[in-house]
Design a protein around this motif. Structure first.
Motif, short mmCIF file in Angstrom:
data_model
loop_
_atom_site.label_atom_id
_atom_site.label_comp_id
_atom_site.label_asym_id
_atom_site.label_seq_id
_atom_site.Cartn_x
_atom_site.Cartn_y
_atom_site.Cartn_z
N PHE A 235 -16.68 7.10 6.48
CA PHE A 235 -16.20 8.17 7.36
C PHE A 235 -14.69 8.26 7.52
CE2 PHE A 235 -20.60 7.47 8.68
CZ PHE A 235 -21.08 8.77 8.71
N ALA A 236 -13.94 7.28 7.03
CA ALA A 236 -12.48 7.32 7.20
C ALA A 236 -11.88 8.56 6.56
CB ALA A 236 -11.85 6.05 6.62
N ASP A 237 -12.38 8.92 5.40
CA ASP A 237 -11.83 10.08 4.69
C ASP A 237 -12.02 11.36 5.51
OD1 ASP A 237 -10.70 11.62 2.74
OD2 ASP A 237 -12.52 11.78 1.53
N ARG A 238 -13.17 11.46 6.22
CA ARG A 238 -13.45 12.67 7.01
C ARG A 238 -12.73 12.66 8.36
NH1 ARG A 238 -20.06 12.85 6.48
NH2 ARG A 238 -20.18 12.22 4.29
N ARG B 108 -0.34 8.78 -5.92
CA ARG B 108 -0.47 10.09 -5.28
C ARG B 108 -1.67 10.14 -4.33
NH1 ARG B 108 3.92 12.81 -5.73
NH2 ARG B 108 2.76 14.70 -5.20
N LEU B 109 -1.83 9.08 -3.51
CA LEU B 109 -2.90 9.03 -2.51
C LEU B 109 -2.27 9.02 -1.12
CD1 LEU B 109 -5.20 6.30 -4.10
CD2 LEU B 109 -5.61 8.76 -4.08
N PRO B 110 -2.91 9.65 -0.13
CA PRO B 110 -2.32 9.68 1.22
C PRO B 110 -2.44 8.32 1.92
CG PRO B 110 -4.45 10.79 1.20
CD PRO B 110 -4.14 10.45 -0.22
N PRO B 111 -1.32 7.73 2.36
CA PRO B 111 -1.38 6.44 3.07
C PRO B 111 -2.14 6.53 4.39
CG PRO B 111 0.88 7.00 2.45
CD PRO B 111 0.05 8.19 2.18
N SER B 112 -2.20 7.71 4.99
CA SER B 112 -2.90 7.87 6.27
C SER B 112 -4.39 7.58 6.14
CB SER B 112 -2.70 9.29 6.82
OG SER B 112 -3.23 10.25 5.93
N LYS B 113 -4.92 7.67 4.93
CA LYS B 113 -6.35 7.38 4.71
C LYS B 113 -6.58 5.89 4.45
CE LYS B 113 -7.72 11.84 4.33
NZ LYS B 113 -8.76 12.48 5.15
N LEU B 114 -5.49 5.11 4.33
CA LEU B 114 -5.63 3.73 3.89
C LEU B 114 -5.14 2.70 4.91
CD1 LEU B 114 -4.29 4.23 0.24
CD2 LEU B 114 -6.68 3.96 0.93
N LEU B 115 -4.11 3.03 5.70
CA LEU B 115 -3.48 2.02 6.53
C LEU B 115 -4.29 1.66 7.78
CD1 LEU B 115 0.26 3.07 6.17
CD2 LEU B 115 -0.85 1.04 5.24
N LEU B 116 -4.91 2.64 8.44
CA LEU B 116 -5.75 2.31 9.59
C LEU B 116 -7.01 1.55 9.15
CD1 LEU B 116 -5.69 2.48 12.62
CD2 LEU B 116 -6.91 4.64 12.51
N PRO B 117 -7.67 1.95 8.05
CA PRO B 117 -8.75 1.10 7.52
C PRO B 117 -8.30 -0.33 7.22
CG PRO B 117 -8.90 3.27 6.54
CD PRO B 117 -7.63 3.25 7.35
N ILE C 40 0.83 -1.21 0.00
CA ILE C 40 0.00 0.00 0.00
C ILE C 40 0.86 1.26 0.00
CG2 ILE C 40 -1.61 1.34 1.42
CD1 ILE C 40 -2.99 -1.28 2.14
N GLN C 41 2.00 1.23 0.71
CA GLN C 41 2.90 2.39 0.70
C GLN C 41 3.38 2.70 -0.73
OE1 GLN C 41 5.82 1.05 3.64
NE2 GLN C 41 5.27 2.75 4.95
N ARG D 231 -2.59 15.17 6.63
CA ARG D 231 -1.70 16.27 7.01
C ARG D 231 -0.90 16.75 5.81
NH1 ARG D 231 -1.00 12.36 11.20
NH2 ARG D 231 -2.31 12.89 12.95
N GLN D 232 -0.55 18.00 5.85
CA GLN D 232 0.19 18.59 4.74
C GLN D 232 1.50 17.85 4.52
OE1 GLN D 232 1.04 22.70 5.24
NE2 GLN D 232 1.52 23.06 3.10
#
Length: 589
Positions: free
Chosen positions: A196-199, A130-139, A122-123, A204-205
């Protein structure tokens, strides 16, 4: 009447809970100490204290480690992951591609193994798209936890409780008994995460830049006083446009020069500090006139084929927590050199030796291949990925490993074989077909986890035999005319609290006699309460410490503890309400 033995047993349970929750003493040491006390004090006979070591659930878990080893060594999960993730273009599509495969695979194999294999995939995939891993790894972690509740082999907790049912009540659950509740939980919980994961999760920048920094480390090299670079400018020496790193600072005669322009002349004895990817060190070794500056960097002289770069996350049992790298004696203890430390997705600057290590820190290590084998399933570190691995998976045998897994599931689900028998045959199949050599299979079997589970059985037996479980049940039922549904919710809540404080398997074993005692005092069937423990012990979403997969994504996702609460607290409420509502409909009071 509350006996002395019951009082002592409750005291032992409280001490065990305190040690597991508030100290860094290994869980297997704590539980074996409790077992020893129960035997020496005469509360339990040796045969009763050691019954966990022969329990079918514990033996099944041990055997499934070998099955998981075959799937890992052949790259079967990695092979599936790359094919199932695909090439989505939008975040919503990407989250769906993460949730469905991870939940599906975790139903039939160890979810820790699934998450460990998905993280690097996933990383790489998120960086490319160009997708943020923070939106994917906890899900990913939450989906793996939920998927594990669908079958009896999905999580070790299910097998532990099934083993207790077999030994205490003579009841054995089938492979898909839990699916009536587990599948709705995946749909409800997974749906909540998808919506709701996206919200609720951070974006983070510079999260992509943070991910790259987490994989960077500093390399110090010395300008050789007899080499060809003395007197040349930085640009003239070819140090301006490296492929895998950049020149950050120059240390000259005890002074630090920062943001040096490209026309700066190099002097003999200059120490150049480069920041770069793991390949940067190899690139610098090719430049004539530079040599390692000393300290830990001399380790980079190891031949490429002999050294292994590994990213790991510090786990809760790491011996040097809250100590500096120097105080922890990291190199001598683990035979590994720390090249970089990142926290919340950002590389920590400064001298590595002075940084205090915390749970969830991501380390880039230079070590040998033996380190990867030794700590793969230990809780000192949670392995994220090995870089430049000298032993890549044998993908040719991936179909064989998957076929063995499918045969095990089919034989057990059809009732032809018990789960233990099917697992023993599958483990043997992995060894016979050389999907995993016997020497490596031994390293995959996590004895510390097995000892924790087996020793926990002694506490459960003591609580039953001394009447301590019945006493706790009476305290829980102090409210007059408590409805069975309310008692079920109370048992669920207690189990969730125990799970967040201690290991999920120990929580399940401790709650089992209490749940049975509550059912007996209410005069209803015990099965709804036992099944509730199975689901509640796996429902750890609110902290990174409650479940191993949650901790594994902490560093790579750049998460903070509050991120788990933000998404995990409502998810826990939804999953809990759904489970408590559905369980009595399937297993009647």
């Amino acid at each position: 009447m509350f006996s002395i033995d019951a009082f002592l047993t409750l005291g032992v349970v409280c001490v065990v809970l305190a040690f597991l929750a508030f100290t860094r003493i290994a869980a297997d040491v704590v539980l074996m100490g409790a077992l020893a006390f129960l035997v020496i004090s005469g509360i339990l006979a040796p045969g009763d204290a050691l019954v966990g070591f022969s329990n079918p659930g514990v033996l099944t878990i041990a055997t499934l480690y070998v099955v998981a080893a075959g799937l890992k060594e052949t790259g079967a999960i990695q092979w599936l992951a790359h094919r199932l993730l695909g090439q989505p273009r939008l975040l919503r599509q990407a989250q769906l591609r993460v949730l469905l495969p991870s939940a599906g695979l975790s139903a039939f194999m160890n979810n820790t193994t699934v998450v460990a294999m998905f993280i690097p995939a996933i990383q790489e995939w998120a960086a490319r798209l160009r997708l943020p891993p923070s939106k994917l790894l906890l899900p990913l972690s939450y989906a793996a936890i939920l998927g594990g509740t669908c079958t009896l082999i999905g999580t070790s907790t299910n097998l532990v409780v099934d083993g207790l049912l077999q030994s205490e009540k003579g009841i054995a659950l089938s492979m898909f008994s839990l699916a009536w509740v587990g599948v709705p939980l995946v749909l409800v919980g997974g749906g909540f995460v998808y919506l709701f994961a996206d919200r609720l999760l951070p974006n983070r920048q510079g999260v992509l830049e943070q991910l790259e920094q987490a994989r960077e480390y500093a390399v110090e090299v010395l300008v050789d006083d007899k080499g060809p670079l003395v007197g040349k400018t930085i640009a003239g020496a070819g140090l301006r446009h490296l492929s895998h790193g950049y020149l950050a600072d120059i240390e000259r005669h005890g002074r630090l020069l920062t943001a040096v322009p490209p026309d700066t002349e190099l002097l003999a004895g200059d120490i150049l500090v480069f920041i770069g990817a793991p390949e940067c060190a190899r690139e610098l070794r090719r430049i004539h006139g530079l040599r390692p500056a000393g300290g830990d960097v001399h380790k980079l002289d190891i031949a490429h084929h002999r050294r292994c770069l590994v990213e790991v996350v510090i786990g809760p049992d790491f011996a040097g927590l809250n100590q500096t790298v120097r105080q922890s004696r990291f190199r001598s203890r683990y035979q590994a050199v720390i090249l970089s430390i990142s926290r919340h997705g950002k590389r920590l600057p400064g001298k590595l030796g002075d940084i205090r290590l915390q749970v969830g820190d991501t380390l880039l290590l230079e070590t040998s291949q033996d380190f990867v084998d030794q700590y793969r399933y230990r809780k000192d570190f949670l392995l994220v990925s090995g870089l430049n691995d000298s032993t890549p998976p044998d993908f040719r045998k991936a179909p064989v490993a998957l076929a063995i897994l499918a045969a095990m599931v089919a034989a057990s689900a059809s009732g032809v074989l018990s789960i233990l028998e099917a697992a023993l045959l599958a483990g043997g199949g992995m060894l016979v077909t050389r999907c995993v050599p016997a020497s490596k299979a031994r390293r995959y079997v996590d004895l510390s986890v097995l000892v924790v589970i087996a020793a926990s059985f002694a506490l459960g037996a003591a609580m039953t035999q001394t009447g301590a479980a019945a006493q706790i049940a009476q305290w829980l039922l102090l409210i007059d005319d408590l409805a069975p549904w309310a008692a079920l919710a109370l048992v669920y809540l207690m189990t969730v609290i125990f799970t967040e404080l201690i290991t999920n398997n120990a929580a399940a074993v401790l709650m089992f006699p209490i749940a049975v005692a509550v059912a007996e005092q209410l005069g209803v069937d015990f099965m709804p309460f036992v099944i509730t423990i199975m689901f509640a012990a796996s429902a750890s979403f609110m902290t990174p410490l409650g479940y191993q997969t949650n901790l594994m994504v902490l560093g790579p996702g750049g998460y903070r503890f509050t991120d788990y609460l933000r998404l995990g607290a409502p998810l826990s409420l939804i999953v809990g309400a759904t489970a408590v509502s559905l369980i009595p409909l399937v297993w009647k009071f």
